[in-house]
Motif scaffolding. Structure first.
Motif, PDB file in Angstrom:
ATOM      1  N   CYS A   7     -48.251  17.611  43.964  1.00 21.14           N
ATOM      2  CA  CYS A   7     -49.047  17.154  45.093  1.00 21.14           C
ATOM      3  C   CYS A   7     -50.323  16.524  44.506  1.00 21.14           C
ATOM      4  O   CYS A   7     -51.222  17.239  44.058  1.00 21.14           O
ATOM      5  CB  CYS A   7     -49.403  18.317  46.009  1.00 21.14           C
ATOM      6  N   ALA A   8     -50.341  15.222  44.494  1.00 20.96           N
ATOM      7  CA  ALA A   8     -51.469  14.499  43.912  1.00 20.96           C
ATOM      8  C   ALA A   8     -52.505  14.193  44.978  1.00 20.96           C
ATOM      9  O   ALA A   8     -52.165  13.711  46.067  1.00 20.96           O
ATOM     10  CB  ALA A   8     -50.984  13.208  43.270  1.00 20.96           C
ATOM     11  N   ALA A   9     -53.746  14.473  44.665  1.00 20.54           N
ATOM     12  CA  ALA A   9     -54.836  14.252  45.613  1.00 20.54           C
ATOM     13  C   ALA A   9     -55.715  13.113  45.151  1.00 20.54           C
ATOM     14  O   ALA A   9     -56.014  12.972  43.959  1.00 20.54           O
ATOM     15  CB  ALA A   9     -55.664  15.524  45.749  1.00 20.54           C
ATOM     16  N   SER A  10     -56.118  12.311  46.087  1.00 27.59           N
ATOM     17  CA  SER A  10     -57.075  11.246  45.795  1.00 27.59           C
ATOM     18  C   SER A  10     -58.473  11.766  46.037  1.00 27.59           C
ATOM     19  O   SER A  10     -58.675  12.752  46.751  1.00 27.59           O
ATOM     20  CB  SER A  10     -56.809  10.029  46.670  1.00 27.59           C
ATOM     21  N   GLY A  11     -59.442  11.108  45.485  1.00 28.73           N
ATOM     22  CA  GLY A  11     -60.819  11.521  45.724  1.00 28.73           C
ATOM     23  C   GLY A  11     -61.336  12.466  44.670  1.00 28.73           C
ATOM     24  O   GLY A  11     -60.595  12.981  43.847  1.00 28.73           O
ATOM     25  N   ARG A  12     -62.619  12.693  44.713  1.00 25.89           N
ATOM     26  CA  ARG A  12     -63.277  13.486  43.680  1.00 25.89           C
ATOM     27  C   ARG A  12     -63.493  14.930  44.073  1.00 25.89           C
ATOM     28  O   ARG A  12     -64.037  15.699  43.282  1.00 25.89           O
ATOM     29  CB  ARG A  12     -64.645  12.858  43.362  1.00 25.89           C
ATOM     30  N   THR A  13     -63.057  15.291  45.275  1.00 23.80           N
ATOM     31  CA  THR A  13     -63.402  16.618  45.787  1.00 23.80           C
ATOM     32  C   THR A  13     -62.219  17.575  45.789  1.00 23.80           C
ATOM     33  O   THR A  13     -62.232  18.563  46.507  1.00 23.80           O
ATOM     34  CB  THR A  13     -63.959  16.497  47.212  1.00 23.80           C
ATOM     35  N   PHE A  14     -61.200  17.297  44.984  1.00 26.32           N
ATOM     36  CA  PHE A  14     -60.004  18.128  44.986  1.00 26.32           C
ATOM     37  C   PHE A  14     -60.351  19.588  44.755  1.00 26.32           C
ATOM     38  O   PHE A  14     -59.813  20.476  45.411  1.00 26.32           O
ATOM     39  CB  PHE A  14     -59.041  17.633  43.910  1.00 26.32           C
ATOM     40  N   SER A  15     -61.248  19.858  43.841  1.00 26.79           N
ATOM     41  CA  SER A  15     -61.585  21.242  43.517  1.00 26.79           C
ATOM     42  C   SER A  15     -62.353  21.950  44.630  1.00 26.79           C
ATOM     43  O   SER A  15     -62.589  23.148  44.553  1.00 26.79           O
ATOM     44  CB  SER A  15     -62.404  21.289  42.225  1.00 26.79           C
ATOM     45  N   SER A  16     -62.711  21.222  45.667  1.00 25.24           N
ATOM     46  CA  SER A  16     -63.378  21.825  46.825  1.00 25.24           C
ATOM     47  C   SER A  16     -62.388  22.379  47.841  1.00 25.24           C
ATOM     48  O   SER A  16     -62.793  22.998  48.824  1.00 25.24           O
ATOM     49  CB  SER A  16     -64.270  20.791  47.531  1.00 25.24           C
ATOM     50  N   TYR A  17     -61.115  22.135  47.602  1.00 23.13           N
ATOM     51  CA  TYR A  17     -60.084  22.511  48.550  1.00 23.13           C
ATOM     52  C   TYR A  17     -59.140  23.570  47.971  1.00 23.13           C
ATOM     53  O   TYR A  17     -58.674  23.444  46.834  1.00 23.13           O
ATOM     54  CB  TYR A  17     -59.240  21.303  48.953  1.00 23.13           C
ATOM     55  N   ALA A  18     -58.861  24.574  48.791  1.00 23.07           N
ATOM     56  CA  ALA A  18     -57.715  25.419  48.521  1.00 23.07           C
ATOM     57  C   ALA A  18     -56.470  24.613  48.881  1.00 23.07           C
ATOM     58  O   ALA A  18     -56.523  23.728  49.740  1.00 23.07           O
ATOM     59  CB  ALA A  18     -57.791  26.693  49.353  1.00 23.07           C
ATOM     60  N   MET A  19     -55.375  24.919  48.233  1.00 18.47           N
ATOM     61  CA  MET A  19     -54.142  24.167  48.457  1.00 18.47           C
ATOM     62  C   MET A  19     -53.014  25.089  48.895  1.00 18.47           C
ATOM     63  O   MET A  19     -52.908  26.226  48.420  1.00 18.47           O
ATOM     64  CB  MET A  19     -53.733  23.453  47.169  1.00 18.47           C
ATOM     65  N   GLY A  20     -52.198  24.588  49.780  1.00 19.98           N
ATOM     66  CA  GLY A  20     -51.066  25.380  50.249  1.00 19.98           C
ATOM     67  C   GLY A  20     -49.779  24.572  50.184  1.00 19.98           C
ATOM     68  O   GLY A  20     -49.796  23.337  50.186  1.00 19.98           O
ATOM     69  N   TRP A  21     -48.682  25.289  50.091  1.00 19.41           N
ATOM     70  CA  TRP A  21     -47.362  24.683  50.148  1.00 19.41           C
ATOM     71  C   TRP A  21     -46.594  25.282  51.317  1.00 19.41           C
ATOM     72  O   TRP A  21     -46.614  26.503  51.533  1.00 19.41           O
ATOM     73  CB  TRP A  21     -46.593  24.918  48.855  1.00 19.41           C
ATOM     74  N   PHE A  22     -45.912  24.410  52.027  1.00 20.74           N
ATOM     75  CA  PHE A  22     -45.126  24.777  53.196  1.00 20.74           C
ATOM     76  C   PHE A  22     -43.765  24.093  53.107  1.00 20.74           C
ATOM     77  O   PHE A  22     -43.592  23.156  52.328  1.00 20.74           O
ATOM     78  CB  PHE A  22     -45.828  24.323  54.482  1.00 20.74           C
ATOM     79  N   ARG A  23     -42.861  24.529  53.935  1.00 18.12           N
ATOM     80  CA  ARG A  23     -41.586  23.834  54.024  1.00 18.12           C
ATOM     81  C   ARG A  23     -41.052  23.918  55.448  1.00 18.12           C
ATOM     82  O   ARG A  23     -41.415  24.818  56.202  1.00 18.12           O
ATOM     83  CB  ARG A  23     -40.569  24.413  53.042  1.00 18.12           C
TER      84      ARG A  23
END
Length: 129
Positions: free
Chosen positions: A22-38
Protein backbone atom coordinates in the motif's frame (compact mmCIF):
# COMPACT_ATOMS: atom_id res chain seq x y z
CA UNK A 1 -3.99 14.00 3.36
CA UNK A 2 -2.37 10.98 1.78
CA UNK A 3 -3.55 8.99 -1.18
CA UNK A 4 -3.22 5.21 -1.10
CA UNK A 5 -2.59 2.73 -3.89
CA UNK A 6 -2.60 -1.01 -3.28
CA UNK A 7 -0.65 -3.45 -5.41
CA UNK A 8 0.46 -7.05 -5.39
CA UNK A 9 -2.88 -8.72 -5.82
CA UNK A 10 -3.53 -11.50 -8.29
CA UNK A 11 -3.85 -15.23 -8.43
CA UNK A 12 -2.11 -17.31 -5.77
CA UNK A 13 -2.25 -21.00 -5.01
CA UNK A 14 -3.55 -22.16 -1.69
CA UNK A 15 -0.68 -22.71 0.70
CA UNK A 16 1.55 -20.23 -1.06
CA UNK A 17 2.33 -16.72 0.04
CA UNK A 18 1.60 -13.23 -1.16
CA UNK A 19 2.58 -9.77 -0.08
CA UNK A 20 0.40 -6.79 -0.76
CA UNK A 21 1.72 -3.25 -0.73
CA UNK A 22 0.00 0.00 0.00
CA UNK A 23 1.93 2.98 -1.30
CA UNK A 24 1.09 6.40 0.08
CA UNK A 25 1.69 9.72 -1.56
CA UNK A 26 2.62 12.79 0.39
CA UNK A 27 5.02 13.51 3.18
CA UNK A 28 2.76 12.73 6.10
CA UNK A 29 2.61 8.93 5.86
CA UNK A 30 4.16 8.52 9.30
CA UNK A 31 1.33 10.61 10.76
CA UNK A 32 -1.17 7.90 9.93
CA UNK A 33 -1.93 4.55 11.43
CA UNK A 34 -2.61 2.04 8.69
CA UNK A 35 -5.17 -0.71 8.43
CA UNK A 36 -5.89 -3.60 6.12
CA UNK A 37 -9.38 -4.81 5.30
CA UNK A 38 -10.94 -7.21 2.87
CA UNK A 39 -14.30 -7.79 1.28
CA UNK A 40 -15.27 -11.11 -0.22
CA UNK A 41 -18.02 -11.40 -2.81
CA UNK A 42 -21.41 -11.07 -1.19
CA UNK A 43 -19.95 -10.35 2.22
CA UNK A 44 -19.35 -7.28 4.32
CA UNK A 45 -15.97 -5.67 4.61
CA UNK A 46 -13.94 -7.06 7.49
CA UNK A 47 -10.90 -5.90 9.38
CA UNK A 48 -7.68 -7.83 9.07
CA UNK A 49 -5.59 -5.64 11.33
CA UNK A 50 -3.83 -2.35 11.81
CA UNK A 51 -0.43 -0.92 12.64
CA UNK A 52 0.56 2.15 14.59
CA UNK A 53 2.17 5.20 13.04
CA UNK A 54 5.65 4.15 14.08
CA UNK A 55 5.10 0.51 13.22
CA UNK A 56 5.91 -0.46 16.76
CA UNK A 57 2.60 -2.14 17.47
CA UNK A 58 0.08 -4.13 15.52
CA UNK A 59 -3.48 -5.26 16.12
CA UNK A 60 -5.18 -8.19 14.41
CA UNK A 61 -8.75 -9.34 14.34
CA UNK A 62 -9.01 -12.64 16.19
CA UNK A 63 -9.87 -14.61 13.07
CA UNK A 64 -6.83 -13.20 11.26
CA UNK A 65 -4.17 -13.81 13.88
CA UNK A 66 -1.33 -16.01 12.78
CA UNK A 67 -2.23 -15.89 9.10
CA UNK A 68 -1.46 -12.31 8.21
CA UNK A 69 1.39 -9.98 9.07
CA UNK A 70 1.14 -6.21 8.78
CA UNK A 71 4.23 -4.05 8.57
CA UNK A 72 5.27 -0.68 7.27
CA UNK A 73 8.31 1.17 6.05
CA UNK A 74 7.91 4.88 6.72
CA UNK A 75 11.01 5.69 4.70
CA UNK A 76 9.29 4.18 1.67
CA UNK A 77 5.81 5.49 2.51
CA UNK A 78 4.51 1.94 2.22
CA UNK A 79 2.53 -0.48 4.29
CA UNK A 80 2.49 -4.21 3.69
CA UNK A 81 0.23 -7.18 4.23
CA UNK A 82 1.90 -10.58 4.18
CA UNK A 83 -0.45 -13.48 3.54
CA UNK A 84 0.82 -16.88 4.61
CA UNK A 85 -0.74 -20.15 3.49
CA UNK A 86 -3.78 -18.49 1.96
CA UNK A 87 -6.95 -20.48 1.52
CA UNK A 88 -9.61 -20.23 -1.18
CA UNK A 89 -11.86 -18.50 1.35
CA UNK A 90 -9.31 -15.67 1.51
CA UNK A 91 -10.36 -14.66 -1.99
CA UNK A 92 -11.44 -11.04 -1.70
CA UNK A 93 -10.68 -7.47 -2.58
CA UNK A 94 -8.09 -6.21 -0.14
CA UNK A 95 -8.04 -2.59 0.93
CA UNK A 96 -5.66 -0.47 2.93
CA UNK A 97 -6.84 2.54 4.86
CA UNK A 98 -5.25 5.35 6.81
CA UNK A 99 -6.33 7.34 9.82
CA UNK A 100 -4.52 9.38 12.42
CA UNK A 101 -6.17 7.23 15.09
CA UNK A 102 -5.49 3.50 15.28
CA UNK A 103 -8.77 3.06 17.12
CA UNK A 104 -10.74 4.36 14.15
CA UNK A 105 -9.24 1.66 11.97
CA UNK A 106 -9.86 -1.06 14.53
CA UNK A 107 -13.57 -0.23 14.90
CA UNK A 108 -14.22 0.86 11.31
CA UNK A 109 -16.26 -2.23 10.49
CA UNK A 110 -18.24 -2.24 13.74
CA UNK A 111 -18.88 1.45 14.44
CA UNK A 112 -20.79 3.25 11.71
CA UNK A 113 -19.72 6.58 13.14
CA UNK A 114 -16.06 5.80 12.59
CA UNK A 115 -14.72 5.91 9.06
CA UNK A 116 -11.03 6.02 8.19
CA UNK A 117 -9.91 9.22 6.52
CA UNK A 118 -8.44 7.61 3.44
CA UNK A 119 -9.09 4.36 1.59
CA UNK A 120 -7.20 2.76 -1.22
CA UNK A 121 -8.99 1.50 -4.29
CA UNK A 122 -8.47 -2.15 -3.44
CA UNK A 123 -6.64 -5.03 -5.06
CA UNK A 124 -8.18 -8.38 -5.90
CA UNK A 125 -6.64 -11.53 -4.51
CA UNK A 126 -7.85 -14.85 -5.84
CA UNK A 127 -6.72 -18.00 -4.07
CA UNK A 128 -6.95 -21.16 -6.13
CA UNK A 129 -7.29 -24.61 -4.59
Amino acid sequence: QVQLVESGGGLVQAGGSLRLSCAASGRTFSSYAMGWFRQAPGKERELIGAITRSGGSTYYADSMKGRFTISRDNAKNTAYLQMNSPKPEDTAVYYCAADTMLHTLVVATTDKDRNPEVWGQGTLVTVSS
